[in-house]
Design a protein around this motif. Structure first.
Motif, PDB file in Angstrom:
ATOM      1  N   GLU A   7      20.061  -1.643 -16.745  1.00  0.00           N
ATOM      2  CA  GLU A   7      20.965  -1.896 -17.865  1.00  0.00           C
ATOM      3  C   GLU A   7      22.413  -1.611 -17.469  1.00  0.00           C
ATOM      4  OE1 GLU A   7      19.627   0.439 -21.166  1.00  0.00           O
ATOM      5  OE2 GLU A   7      17.847  -0.777 -21.467  1.00  0.00           O
ATOM      6  N   ASN A   8      22.647  -0.523 -16.758  1.00  0.00           N
ATOM      7  CA  ASN A   8      24.001  -0.163 -16.331  1.00  0.00           C
ATOM      8  C   ASN A   8      24.586  -1.202 -15.383  1.00  0.00           C
ATOM      9  OD1 ASN A   8      23.940   2.174 -17.846  1.00  0.00           O
ATOM     10  ND2 ASN A   8      23.270   3.450 -16.143  1.00  0.00           N
ATOM     11  N   ILE A   9      23.790  -1.665 -14.445  1.00  0.00           N
ATOM     12  CA  ILE A   9      24.253  -2.680 -13.502  1.00  0.00           C
ATOM     13  C   ILE A   9      24.583  -3.976 -14.225  1.00  0.00           C
ATOM     14  CG2 ILE A   9      23.527  -4.159 -11.583  1.00  0.00           C
ATOM     15  CD1 ILE A   9      21.927  -1.684 -10.556  1.00  0.00           C
ATOM     16  N   LEU A  10      23.717  -4.381 -15.132  1.00  0.00           N
ATOM     17  CA  LEU A  10      23.944  -5.623 -15.873  1.00  0.00           C
ATOM     18  C   LEU A  10      25.180  -5.518 -16.757  1.00  0.00           C
ATOM     19  CD1 LEU A  10      20.282  -6.506 -16.825  1.00  0.00           C
ATOM     20  CD2 LEU A  10      21.687  -7.549 -15.040  1.00  0.00           C
ATOM     21  N   GLU A  16      24.590  -8.028 -19.839  1.00  0.00           N
ATOM     22  CA  GLU A  16      23.749  -7.241 -20.742  1.00  0.00           C
ATOM     23  C   GLU A  16      23.243  -8.031 -21.941  1.00  0.00           C
ATOM     24  OE1 GLU A  16      27.968  -6.417 -22.157  1.00  0.00           O
ATOM     25  OE2 GLU A  16      26.994  -6.534 -20.238  1.00  0.00           O
ATOM     26  N   GLU A  17      23.938  -9.068 -22.330  1.00  0.00           N
ATOM     27  CA  GLU A  17      23.476  -9.878 -23.467  1.00  0.00           C
ATOM     28  C   GLU A  17      22.161 -10.572 -23.127  1.00  0.00           C
ATOM     29  OE1 GLU A  17      23.428 -11.108 -27.291  1.00  0.00           O
ATOM     30  OE2 GLU A  17      24.953  -9.802 -26.428  1.00  0.00           O
ATOM     31  N   GLY A  18      22.056 -11.116 -21.932  1.00  0.00           N
ATOM     32  CA  GLY A  18      20.833 -11.771 -21.500  1.00  0.00           C
ATOM     33  C   GLY A  18      19.676 -10.803 -21.335  1.00  0.00           C
ATOM     34  N   TYR A  19      19.981  -9.549 -21.045  1.00  0.00           N
ATOM     35  CA  TYR A  19      18.958  -8.518 -20.847  1.00  0.00           C
ATOM     36  C   TYR A  19      18.101  -8.348 -22.096  1.00  0.00           C
ATOM     37  CZ  TYR A  19      16.912  -3.994 -19.673  1.00  0.00           C
ATOM     38  OH  TYR A  19      16.037  -2.975 -19.423  1.00  0.00           O
ATOM     39  N   LYS A  20      18.692  -8.539 -23.241  1.00  0.00           N
ATOM     40  CA  LYS A  20      17.979  -8.381 -24.510  1.00  0.00           C
ATOM     41  C   LYS A  20      16.841  -9.395 -24.657  1.00  0.00           C
ATOM     42  CE  LYS A  20      22.203  -6.887 -26.777  1.00  0.00           C
ATOM     43  NZ  LYS A  20      23.242  -7.250 -27.734  1.00  0.00           N
ATOM     44  N   PHE A  21      16.935 -10.505 -23.945  1.00  0.00           N
ATOM     45  CA  PHE A  21      15.948 -11.567 -24.076  1.00  0.00           C
ATOM     46  C   PHE A  21      14.832 -11.482 -23.028  1.00  0.00           C
ATOM     47  CE2 PHE A  21      19.807 -13.140 -26.046  1.00  0.00           C
ATOM     48  CZ  PHE A  21      19.324 -13.564 -27.266  1.00  0.00           C
ATOM     49  N   LYS A  28      10.724  -5.104 -15.597  1.00  0.00           N
ATOM     50  CA  LYS A  28      10.069  -4.269 -14.591  1.00  0.00           C
ATOM     51  C   LYS A  28      10.052  -4.965 -13.231  1.00  0.00           C
ATOM     52  CE  LYS A  28       7.641  -0.613 -13.467  1.00  0.00           C
ATOM     53  NZ  LYS A  28       8.239   0.676 -13.303  1.00  0.00           N
ATOM     54  N   VAL A  29       9.713  -6.246 -13.212  1.00  0.00           N
ATOM     55  CA  VAL A  29       9.658  -6.988 -11.952  1.00  0.00           C
ATOM     56  C   VAL A  29      11.047  -7.061 -11.315  1.00  0.00           C
ATOM     57  CG1 VAL A  29       9.283  -9.295 -10.948  1.00  0.00           C
ATOM     58  CG2 VAL A  29       7.587  -8.299 -12.492  1.00  0.00           C
ATOM     59  N   ILE A  30      12.061  -7.347 -12.098  1.00  0.00           N
ATOM     60  CA  ILE A  30      13.422  -7.416 -11.576  1.00  0.00           C
ATOM     61  C   ILE A  30      13.857  -6.052 -11.041  1.00  0.00           C
ATOM     62  CG2 ILE A  30      15.850  -7.716 -12.241  1.00  0.00           C
ATOM     63  CD1 ILE A  30      14.857 -10.019 -14.073  1.00  0.00           C
ATOM     64  N   LYS A  56       7.635 -16.408 -10.188  1.00  0.00           N
ATOM     65  CA  LYS A  56       7.959 -17.151 -11.410  1.00  0.00           C
ATOM     66  C   LYS A  56       8.505 -16.226 -12.497  1.00  0.00           C
ATOM     67  CE  LYS A  56       4.592 -20.815 -10.676  1.00  0.00           C
ATOM     68  NZ  LYS A  56       3.310 -21.386 -11.111  1.00  0.00           N
ATOM     69  N   ILE A  57       7.912 -15.052 -12.635  1.00  0.00           N
ATOM     70  CA  ILE A  57       8.383 -14.085 -13.634  1.00  0.00           C
ATOM     71  C   ILE A  57       9.818 -13.668 -13.319  1.00  0.00           C
ATOM     72  CG2 ILE A  57       8.081 -11.724 -14.499  1.00  0.00           C
ATOM     73  CD1 ILE A  57       5.029 -12.173 -14.090  1.00  0.00           C
ATOM     74  N   ARG A  58      10.068 -13.359 -12.052  1.00  0.00           N
ATOM     75  CA  ARG A  58      11.409 -12.925 -11.643  1.00  0.00           C
ATOM     76  C   ARG A  58      12.419 -14.045 -11.832  1.00  0.00           C
ATOM     77  NH1 ARG A  58      13.304 -13.183  -6.565  1.00  0.00           N
ATOM     78  NH2 ARG A  58      11.215 -13.259  -5.686  1.00  0.00           N
ATOM     79  N   LYS A  59      12.055 -15.254 -11.433  1.00  0.00           N
ATOM     80  CA  LYS A  59      12.952 -16.405 -11.563  1.00  0.00           C
ATOM     81  C   LYS A  59      13.267 -16.685 -13.036  1.00  0.00           C
ATOM     82  CE  LYS A  59      13.514 -21.183 -10.184  1.00  0.00           C
ATOM     83  NZ  LYS A  59      12.925 -22.335  -9.509  1.00  0.00           N
ATOM     84  N   LYS A  60      12.248 -16.618 -13.873  1.00  0.00           N
ATOM     85  CA  LYS A  60      12.448 -16.862 -15.308  1.00  0.00           C
ATOM     86  C   LYS A  60      13.383 -15.805 -15.904  1.00  0.00           C
ATOM     87  CE  LYS A  60       9.863 -17.630 -19.563  1.00  0.00           C
ATOM     88  NZ  LYS A  60       8.538 -17.652 -20.190  1.00  0.00           N
ATOM     89  N   GLY A  61      13.197 -14.549 -15.500  1.00  0.00           N
ATOM     90  CA  GLY A  61      14.068 -13.475 -15.978  1.00  0.00           C
ATOM     91  C   GLY A  61      15.517 -13.668 -15.543  1.00  0.00           C
ATOM     92  N   LEU A  62      15.704 -14.054 -14.293  1.00  0.00           N
ATOM     93  CA  LEU A  62      17.074 -14.287 -13.792  1.00  0.00           C
ATOM     94  C   LEU A  62      17.731 -15.458 -14.498  1.00  0.00           C
ATOM     95  CD1 LEU A  62      16.551 -13.719  -9.971  1.00  0.00           C
ATOM     96  CD2 LEU A  62      17.597 -12.165 -11.630  1.00  0.00           C
ATOM     97  N   THR A  63      16.940 -16.471 -14.806  1.00  0.00           N
ATOM     98  CA  THR A  63      17.476 -17.627 -15.536  1.00  0.00           C
ATOM     99  C   THR A  63      17.962 -17.196 -16.926  1.00  0.00           C
ATOM    100  OG1 THR A  63      16.016 -19.124 -14.349  1.00  0.00           O
ATOM    101  CG2 THR A  63      16.916 -19.920 -16.432  1.00  0.00           C
ATOM    102  N   LYS A  64      17.200 -16.327 -17.569  1.00  0.00           N
ATOM    103  CA  LYS A  64      17.606 -15.822 -18.894  1.00  0.00           C
ATOM    104  C   LYS A  64      18.900 -15.031 -18.778  1.00  0.00           C
ATOM    105  CE  LYS A  64      13.019 -15.289 -20.959  1.00  0.00           C
ATOM    106  NZ  LYS A  64      12.035 -14.283 -21.457  1.00  0.00           N
ATOM    107  N   LEU A  65      19.027 -14.213 -17.741  1.00  0.00           N
ATOM    108  CA  LEU A  65      20.247 -13.422 -17.566  1.00  0.00           C
ATOM    109  C   LEU A  65      21.465 -14.318 -17.384  1.00  0.00           C
ATOM    110  CD1 LEU A  65      19.072 -10.561 -15.196  1.00  0.00           C
ATOM    111  CD2 LEU A  65      19.724 -10.352 -17.588  1.00  0.00           C
ATOM    112  N   LYS A  66      21.311 -15.352 -16.588  1.00  0.00           N
ATOM    113  CA  LYS A  66      22.423 -16.252 -16.304  1.00  0.00           C
ATOM    114  C   LYS A  66      22.788 -17.098 -17.519  1.00  0.00           C
ATOM    115  CE  LYS A  66      21.294 -16.637 -11.428  1.00  0.00           C
ATOM    116  NZ  LYS A  66      20.776 -17.539 -10.374  1.00  0.00           N
ATOM    117  N   LYS A  67      21.780 -17.432 -18.311  1.00  0.00           N
ATOM    118  CA  LYS A  67      21.989 -18.298 -19.476  1.00  0.00           C
ATOM    119  C   LYS A  67      22.910 -17.643 -20.512  1.00  0.00           C
ATOM    120  CE  LYS A  67      19.396 -20.961 -22.884  1.00  0.00           C
ATOM    121  NZ  LYS A  67      18.050 -21.289 -23.378  1.00  0.00           N
ATOM    122  N   PHE A  68      22.748 -16.353 -20.679  1.00  0.00           N
ATOM    123  CA  PHE A  68      23.533 -15.669 -21.701  1.00  0.00           C
ATOM    124  C   PHE A  68      24.648 -14.917 -21.053  1.00  0.00           C
ATOM    125  CE2 PHE A  68      19.282 -16.299 -23.395  1.00  0.00           C
ATOM    126  CZ  PHE A  68      19.566 -16.909 -24.586  1.00  0.00           C
TER     127      PHE A  68
END
Length: 68
Positions: A7-10, A16-21, A28-30, A56-68
């Motif tokens: 959370e601190n790094i993001l 941090e907005e994307g982290y909520k999603f 955990k995987v990230i 796939k889980i990691r990629k999907k999570g990173l996509t969410k972070l970048k999206k927001f």
């Protein structure tokens, strides 16, 4: 503990907005991959899934972070 570190790094990178999603598993995987240095194979063994599934889980999570 890892979650707080992530959370601190993001927050520092304005992600941090994307982290909520992210799901708990994505968080955990990230964290395991980027903060602890585990490989996809090792994380997959921990969760009892395939390496491709972890990727796939990691990629999907990173996509969410970048999206927001």
């Amino acid at each position: 503990m890892l979650t707080n570190k992530l959370e601190n790094i993001l927050e520092k990178n304005n992600l941090e907005e994307g982290y909520k999603f992210l799901t708990e598993r994505e968080k955990k995987v990230i964290s395991l991959y980027y903060l602890e240095g585990y490989k996809d194979e090792e994380i997959a063994f921990y969760y009892g899934v395939t390496r491709q599934n972890i990727f796939k889980i990691r990629k999907k999570g990173l996509t969410k972070l970048k999206k927001f």
